[in-house]
Scaffold this motif. Structure first.
Motif, PDB file in Angstrom:
ATOM      1  N   LEU A  13      15.705  35.984  89.286  1.00  0.00           N
ATOM      2  CA  LEU A  13      16.101  34.424  89.162  1.00  0.00           C
ATOM      3  C   LEU A  13      15.430  33.611  90.431  1.00  0.00           C
ATOM      4  O   LEU A  13      15.000  32.662  90.649  1.00  0.00           O
ATOM      5  N   ILE A  53      15.340  32.168  81.658  1.00  0.00           N
ATOM      6  CA  ILE A  53      16.301  31.856  82.539  1.00  0.00           C
ATOM      7  C   ILE A  53      17.450  31.027  82.386  1.00  0.00           C
ATOM      8  O   ILE A  53      17.468  30.437  81.257  1.00  0.00           O
ATOM      9  N   PRO A  61      19.838  26.915  86.499  1.00  0.00           N
ATOM     10  CA  PRO A  61      19.583  28.055  87.445  1.00  0.00           C
ATOM     11  C   PRO A  61      19.996  27.705  88.855  1.00  0.00           C
ATOM     12  O   PRO A  61      20.531  28.667  89.607  1.00  0.00           O
TER      13      PRO A  61
END
Length: 380
Positions: A224, A334, A338
């Motif tokens: 990520l 995601i 995030p």
């Protein structure tokens, strides 16, 4: 080679070193200068001893076995310090090293040499390391040799056995360069990899499978961080990190459900079976995607707080992660926000690259103690 030798006054003011090999011997003088610490330690003559420093003693393989001894000034007293030998395992290692240098590795020849070793040699720590190294060079990843090498790595770091592991590791990495062997097994840094569009399609297909079978799946951790901060996988990283949201509402339920996912993936042949004996719960190791290792992590919601093992411990709300969104460049799933997860995981300066940062595993595992000690993992 070099080192220090401490002798008592019976060896005189100017003792000597003697290297004996075959029917010959070589006398070597000690250095007169001591380090500051040794000089302080042995300045007091009441100790009746002195420290002598030596270095740059070189012994060639053809001169082995050889014995290094210290000899008194009057030649009447001699004590062996160490015996050097050139055993069959060392000979095979040197042969492999020479072949690597000349870029002509003959694995069949090396394997024949290894097979010819005695059972006693093969069962030594060095024999186990050599067997695993040759197996990894020949077969690469997701074979039992990779698992054996990982087990030997664990023996070195956790149990302090197999002390020669670093030397064998250096030889292995020299042979498989640009790939390297580390905690993930045989891997390739993303900075050295040629990431093709097909890789992203395969990754999305795998995450879609996980989502359909078990619950919403999305990338976390280093994967990520790379996608959000740099728009790509981190050059110094070498594996994929994926979390699966479980329908659990407590740590105990999450552990039970995660055990069920492990059993399902195992039954379908999706997990790397060779790693089962050496990898502890709760991280799952599926078979690789285009040669890239994968770590699967559990996530769940408890009292309107999001838990993602090992790094997110109730610090986010479900709305911070769901509904899942997709990375613009790769279309990889995601979290919804995030940036909030990355700040929890890596601190407020997560936007600044820091390849030397150490992850606080001790604190994380302390946070998740109840989950890790769940009864379900006794059946892992």
């Amino acid at each position: 080679m070099g080192g220090y030798c401490v002798v008592d006054k019976t060896f005189g003011a100017v003792p000597m070193l003697k290297v004996t090999y075959a029917d010959r011997h070589l006398d070597v003088k000690f250095h007169d200068k001591h380090t500051g610490r040794l000089d302080r330690n042995f300045r007091d003559q009441s100790l009746n001893c002195r420290a002598c420093r030596f270095n740059d003693i070189r012994i060639e393989a053809r001169e082995l076995p050889a014995t290094l001894s210290v000899v008194s000034e009057d030649q009447t007293k001699e004590i062996p310090l160490v015996v050097f030998d050139y055993n069959s395992i060392s000979r095979i290692c040197d042969l492999l090293d020479d072949q690597i240098e000349h870029k002509k590795v003959d694995l069949d020849l090396l394997n024949d040499e290894f097979v010819a070793l005695s059972r006693q040699d093969k069962e030594t720590e060095e024999g186990q390391l050599l067997g695993a190294v040759l197996g990894v060079i020949r077969h690469g990843y997701e074979e039992h040799f990779e698992a054996e090498m990982l087990a030997l790595r664990s023996c070195f770091w956790r149990n302090r056995t197999h002390r020669e592991y670093p030397n064998f590791l250096a030889l292995l990495n020299k042979a498989i360069k640009p790939r390297e062997f580390n905690a993930h097994g045989v891997s390739l840094k993303f900075g050295d990899a040629d990431i093709q569009p097909a890789f992203w399609r395969n990754l999305r297909d795998f995450i879609d499978f996980l989502s359909e079978e078990f619950g919403p799946a999305f990338v976390v951790s280093g994967t990520l961080l790379g996608l959000v901060r740099e728009g790509r996988l981190l050059p110094h990283d070498d594996d994929l990190d994926i979390a699966i949201l479980l329908p659990a509402t407590s740590a105990a339920e999450a552990a039970e459900q995660w055990l069920g996912i492990k059993n399902t993936l195992f039954a379908r042949g999706i997990l790397n079976e060779n790693l089962f004996a050496i990898k502890n719960p709760p991280v799952l190791k599926p078979k690789r995607i285009d040669g890239v290792p994968i770590d699967l992590f559990p996530a769940w919601i408890e009292n309107e707080k999001l838990f993602v093992y090992p790094h997110t411990f109730g610090d986010l709300t479900p709305a911070d992660a769901f509904p899942i969104r997709y990375d613009v460049r790769t279309q990889t799933p995601i979290p919804a926000k995030p940036e909030k997860m990355l700040e929890i995981n890596y601190g407020q300066d997560w936007r600044i690259p820091n390849t030397s940062a150490k992850l606080p595993w001790q604190m994380w595992n302390k946070n998740y103690r109840q989950f890790l000690n769940a009864q379900a993992f006794e059946k892992w």
